[in-house]
Scaffold this motif. Structure first.
Motif, mmCIF file in Angstrom:
data_model
loop_
_atom_site.group_PDB
_atom_site.id
_atom_site.type_symbol
_atom_site.label_atom_id
_atom_site.label_comp_id
_atom_site.label_asym_id
_atom_site.label_seq_id
_atom_site.Cartn_x
_atom_site.Cartn_y
_atom_site.Cartn_z
ATOM 1 N N VAL A 167 5.257 -28.437 16.498
ATOM 2 C CA VAL A 167 5.522 -27.878 15.174
ATOM 3 C C VAL A 167 7.004 -28.089 14.889
ATOM 4 N N PHE A 168 7.305 -28.919 13.897
ATOM 5 C CA PHE A 168 8.683 -29.324 13.647
ATOM 6 C C PHE A 168 9.150 -28.873 12.261
ATOM 7 N N SER A 169 10.421 -28.553 12.191
ATOM 8 C CA SER A 169 11.023 -28.124 10.935
ATOM 9 C C SER A 169 11.218 -29.326 10.011
ATOM 10 N N HIS A 170 10.804 -29.185 8.760
ATOM 11 C CA HIS A 170 10.956 -30.222 7.740
ATOM 12 C C HIS A 170 11.877 -29.708 6.636
ATOM 13 N N ARG A 171 12.830 -30.529 6.244
ATOM 14 C CA ARG A 171 13.746 -30.151 5.161
ATOM 15 C C ARG A 171 13.079 -30.365 3.812
ATOM 16 N N ASN A 172 13.250 -29.418 2.937
ATOM 17 C CA ASN A 172 12.804 -29.536 1.553
ATOM 18 C C ASN A 172 13.868 -30.307 0.781
ATOM 19 N N LEU A 173 13.592 -31.580 0.489
ATOM 20 C CA LEU A 173 14.580 -32.447 -0.156
ATOM 21 C C LEU A 173 14.463 -32.466 -1.676
ATOM 22 N N ALA A 174 13.425 -31.851 -2.212
ATOM 23 C CA ALA A 174 13.195 -31.909 -3.660
ATOM 24 C C ALA A 174 12.683 -30.564 -4.174
ATOM 25 N N PRO A 175 13.510 -29.526 -4.101
ATOM 26 C CA PRO A 175 13.043 -28.188 -4.509
ATOM 27 C C PRO A 175 12.617 -28.113 -5.967
ATOM 28 N N ALA A 176 13.050 -29.065 -6.800
ATOM 29 C CA ALA A 176 12.649 -29.060 -8.205
ATOM 30 C C ALA A 176 11.300 -29.737 -8.431
ATOM 31 N N SER A 177 10.744 -30.356 -7.390
ATOM 32 C CA SER A 177 9.447 -31.008 -7.539
ATOM 33 C C SER A 177 8.369 -29.961 -7.817
ATOM 34 N N GLU A 196 4.342 -43.907 13.197
ATOM 35 C CA GLU A 196 5.092 -43.356 12.076
ATOM 36 C C GLU A 196 5.362 -44.418 11.019
ATOM 37 N N ILE A 197 5.555 -43.945 9.804
ATOM 38 C CA ILE A 197 6.090 -44.741 8.697
ATOM 39 C C ILE A 197 7.558 -44.353 8.561
ATOM 40 N N ARG A 198 8.442 -45.344 8.415
ATOM 41 C CA ARG A 198 9.882 -45.061 8.442
ATOM 42 C C ARG A 198 10.524 -45.177 7.072
ATOM 43 N N ARG A 199 11.468 -44.279 6.831
ATOM 44 C CA ARG A 199 12.203 -44.286 5.571
ATOM 45 C C ARG A 199 12.907 -45.630 5.358
ATOM 46 N N ALA A 200 13.419 -46.237 6.424
ATOM 47 C CA ALA A 200 14.168 -47.483 6.304
ATOM 48 C C ALA A 200 13.333 -48.615 5.732
ATOM 49 N N ASP A 201 12.013 -48.507 5.826
ATOM 50 C CA ASP A 201 11.137 -49.566 5.318
ATOM 51 C C ASP A 201 10.790 -49.394 3.843
ATOM 52 N N ILE A 202 11.191 -48.273 3.248
ATOM 53 C CA ILE A 202 10.860 -48.019 1.846
ATOM 54 C C ILE A 202 11.840 -48.777 0.949
ATOM 55 N N GLU A 213 11.284 -34.147 5.032
ATOM 56 C CA GLU A 213 11.588 -35.001 6.177
ATOM 57 C C GLU A 213 12.016 -34.130 7.345
ATOM 58 N N SER A 214 11.752 -34.617 8.559
ATOM 59 C CA SER A 214 12.071 -33.866 9.771
ATOM 60 C C SER A 214 12.905 -34.712 10.717
ATOM 61 N N ASP A 215 13.897 -34.092 11.368
ATOM 62 C CA ASP A 215 14.686 -34.820 12.356
ATOM 63 C C ASP A 215 13.807 -35.260 13.521
ATOM 64 N N GLU A 216 12.870 -34.400 13.960
ATOM 65 C CA GLU A 216 12.028 -34.722 15.101
ATOM 66 C C GLU A 216 10.775 -35.511 14.700
ATOM 67 N N GLY A 217 10.237 -35.216 13.533
ATOM 68 C CA GLY A 217 8.956 -35.795 13.139
ATOM 69 C C GLY A 217 9.036 -36.893 12.105
ATOM 70 N N LEU A 222 5.678 -37.756 0.992
ATOM 71 C CA LEU A 222 6.120 -38.718 -0.017
ATOM 72 C C LEU A 222 5.370 -38.471 -1.310
ATOM 73 N N HIS A 223 6.084 -38.601 -2.418
ATOM 74 C CA HIS A 223 5.445 -38.599 -3.733
ATOM 75 C C HIS A 223 5.397 -40.044 -4.211
ATOM 76 N N ASP A 224 4.208 -40.466 -4.628
ATOM 77 C CA ASP A 224 3.976 -41.831 -5.085
ATOM 78 C C ASP A 224 3.495 -41.767 -6.535
ATOM 79 N N PRO A 225 4.413 -41.547 -7.483
ATOM 80 C CA PRO A 225 3.988 -41.313 -8.870
ATOM 81 C C PRO A 225 3.256 -42.489 -9.495
ATOM 82 N N ALA A 226 3.591 -43.719 -9.117
ATOM 83 C CA ALA A 226 2.924 -44.879 -9.713
ATOM 84 C C ALA A 226 1.437 -44.885 -9.400
ATOM 85 N N HIS A 227 1.064 -44.264 -8.268
ATOM 86 C CA HIS A 227 -0.343 -44.231 -7.868
ATOM 87 C C HIS A 227 -0.901 -42.807 -7.912
#
Length: 306
Positions: A167-177, A196-202, A213-217, A222-227
């Motif tokens: 169980v890993f802590s995830h940061r809320n990066l978009a509180p206005a979402s 895993e899917i990596r941020r660097a590949d986006i 996002e999580s440091d450990e996990g 992800l929000h994919d608005p186009a789809h």
């Protein structure tokens, strides 16, 4: 409002015992409202447990939700009674002409395989494409999220050196979402995967937005608005004992099983784990359902036209 599920579905008794409002089919037809139609494409081995997990979260909404259980066409489930499948599931080929307000795609125990090596990969790709014309909004989970991200954006899947488990802590990066309305700054979420899917590949022009996002996990949501999709790479739907069941199953099978991190009190498997994510799971699904309700066409025939 309650969730509408088949009268004899095993999840019913569990949900009613927990105080979840469950609507009987005979009562639903007397209500002069249009329920939100949500399809659950269940790819998990234990169908009954997974049905209950998602029905619990979808049923917490103040809106009436009609849940349709869907399976891969002609795929034989080896861990669920065939009578249960026949009674409660519909092949995707049998529902593909219908329209749904929402689609949930679960995880699957195939993550170490190449996507193309999964026996139902071609049909799953057709389902993802179908979701763009026949579904208003999608919510994909764990391997289902990886598969959708790969299908729609070509994102590669990376094998981890060891299982991400705990169980890993995830940061809320978009509180206005609107999907994270009411969320804390940090959210505990169960993680159980070998890839895993990596941020660097986006790609910068992908339109994808990292919500959690999580440091450990790693990537969490992800929000994919186009789809019109949310991709959750971890198991926020899990029950309190789900990670414990996985751990003890692997121990019994003689597999190299590390204890799930940040899970058992004092890291002691003899002590029952405490659930630190339940409220956020309900909140996330409630926000998703509300967003669908606010934006879906009243006429189901209009779904997918915009």
């Amino acid at each position: 409002m309650p969730i509408k599920i088949p009268d004899d579905l095993p999840a019913r008794s569990t949900l009613e015992a927990e105080g979840v409002m469950v609507l009987r089919e005979t009562d639903a037809v007397r209500q002069d409202i249009r329920p939100l139609r949500i399809a659950l494409l269940n790819l998990m081995p234990n169908k009954v447990r997974t049905e209950t997990q998602f029905a619990r979260l979808l049923g917490a909404s103040p809106l009436q939700v009609e849940l349709t259980l869907v399976k891969i066409t002609n795929h034989v489930a080896r861990n669920t009674d065939s009578g249960h499948i026949a009674a409660f599931y519909r092949d995707w080929e049998d529902v593909r002409s219908e329209r749904f307000d929402g689609l949930v795609v679960t995880g699957a125990p195939v993550e170490t395989l190449a996507f193309e090596a999964v026996t139902y990969w071609d049909e799953l790709r057709r389902i993802f494409d179908w979701s763009q014309t026949n579904v208003h909004g999608s919510f994909t989970i764990c391997w289902g999220a990886q598969a959708a991200a790969h299908h729609f954006h070509g994102l590669p899947k990376h094998l981890l050196a060891e299982k991400a488990f705990g169980v890993f802590s995830h940061r809320n990066l978009a509180p206005a979402s609107p999907f994270l309305r009411g969320f804390s700054d940090d959210v505990a979420i169960p993680v159980s995967r070998w890839t895993e899917i990596r941020r660097a590949d986006i790609a910068a022009n992908s339109g994808l937005e990292v919500l959690m996002e999580s440091d450990e996990g790693g990537l969490g949501l992800l929000h994919d608005p186009a789809h019109r999709a949310l991709h959750m790479f971890n198991h926020i739907e899990y029950e309190s004992g789900s990670l414990a069941d996985e751990y003890f199953r692997d121990v019994a099978a003689g597999l190299p099983a590390g204890k799930p991190a940040n899970y058992f009190p004092d890291d002691d498997p003899a002590r029952p784990p405490r659930n630190h994510w339940r409220s956020h799971a309900h909140l996330l699904f409630g926000n998703w359902i509300n967003q669908i309700y606010q934006t879906t066409p009243f006429d189901p025939a209009a779904i997918g036209r915009n």
